[in-house]
Design a protein around this motif. Structure first.
Motif, PDB file in Angstrom:
ATOM      1  N   LEU A  10       6.342-108.372  -8.247  1.00  0.00           N
ATOM      2  CA  LEU A  10       4.956-108.775  -8.552  1.00  0.00           C
ATOM      3  C   LEU A  10       3.981-107.655  -8.172  1.00  0.00           C
ATOM      4  O   LEU A  10       2.812-107.920  -7.850  1.00  0.00           O
ATOM      5  N   LYS A  17       4.119-120.879  -6.285  1.00  0.00           N
ATOM      6  CA  LYS A  17       3.420-119.919  -7.149  1.00  0.00           C
ATOM      7  C   LYS A  17       4.182-118.590  -7.198  1.00  0.00           C
ATOM      8  O   LYS A  17       4.317-117.977  -8.270  1.00  0.00           O
ATOM      9  N   ARG A  32       5.658-117.107 -10.669  1.00  0.00           N
ATOM     10  CA  ARG A  32       5.295-115.755 -11.136  1.00  0.00           C
ATOM     11  C   ARG A  32       6.539-114.889 -11.311  1.00  0.00           C
ATOM     12  O   ARG A  32       6.625-114.104 -12.256  1.00  0.00           O
ATOM     13  N   GLU A  39       8.245-115.829 -14.453  1.00  0.00           N
ATOM     14  CA  GLU A  39       7.485-115.286 -15.593  1.00  0.00           C
ATOM     15  C   GLU A  39       7.812-113.813 -15.859  1.00  0.00           C
ATOM     16  O   GLU A  39       7.820-113.388 -17.007  1.00  0.00           O
TER      17      GLU A  39
END
Ligand code: IMP
Length: 199
Positions: free
Chosen positions: A83, A107, A111, A114
């Motif tokens: 990230l 979260k 993420r 994703e």
């Protein structure tokens, strides 16, 4: 003149986080008398800097100025490689005003999914700053690397501890004996540097 901290000095710990205050006291080995900034009613400044060291200095300077005493502050967080280092200095803010770390960890997982990346490497950083009321200050940084696991495991720590397995171990920080975590954590490593600089 070198900056020296004499044993027995009263330090203002510029943190309102009870988990971190407990670790600060343990890491200082009873060398100093610690008063939490919260107990003095000192307000918390906005963390407006863009780095861990910048925010640690800002908090220590703020507490030293308002209390007239030497103050110690830490700024810390979890950085996730896939990230690009997030949540980083925003680690506390990802948990929102209710400090919901279950949501913050969810979260991180969302993420990561994703991105499509398999890379689960992450690291905790702790910047520690000591500031004197008349201006001088010292800041150091420590880091511990590891891997993220989902779902999280263990309820012995705080924050993102349940999803972080430090390199060389199989338990998460949330499962680990707190004394073991204190010995190898990012904060312990920053403290070693601080001791070398000041004690
Ligand atoms: P701050 O330093 O008060 O800005 O907040 C740092 C945030 O990073 C904390 O609220 C935790 O969410 C997270 N964090 C820092 N150190 C640790 C740790 O040792 N374990 C788990 N989470 C941590």
């Amino acid at each position: 003149m070198p900056l020296i901290l004499q044993p027995g000095t009263t330090l203002i710990a510029a943190t309102h986080n009870p988990g971190k205050a407990r670790e600060l006291v343990a890491l200082l080995d009873g060398r100093f008398e610690i008063i939490a900034a919260g107990a003095l009613g000192l307000p918390e400044p906005d963390e407006t800097e863009t780095t861990f060291t910048g925010n640690a200095l800002l908090k220590a300077r703020h507490a030293a100025l308002l209390s007239g005493r030497i103050a110690i502050a830490d700024d810390s967080g979890l950085s996730v490689a896939a990230l690009d280092g997030s949540p980083g200095i925003f680690s506390a803010r990802w948990a929102g005003p209710t400090k919901d770390f279950a949501a913050a960890m969810a979260k991180v997982e969302e993420r990561l999914i994703e991105t499509g990346s398999d890379d689960r490497s992450a690291w905790f950083t702790s910047a520690l700053a000591v500031a004197w009321p008349d201006g001088p200050a010292v800041v150091v940084e420590g880091r511990v690397d590891g891997q993220l696991v989902f779902p999280g495991r263990g309820d012995r720590g705080f924050g993102y501890d349940p999803i972080f397995v430090p390199d060389g171990y199989s338990q998460t920080f949330g499962e680990m004996d707190p004394a073991r975590k204190d010995a190898l954590s990012h904060r312990a490593r920053a403290f070693d540097k601080l001791k070398a600089a000041l004690f």
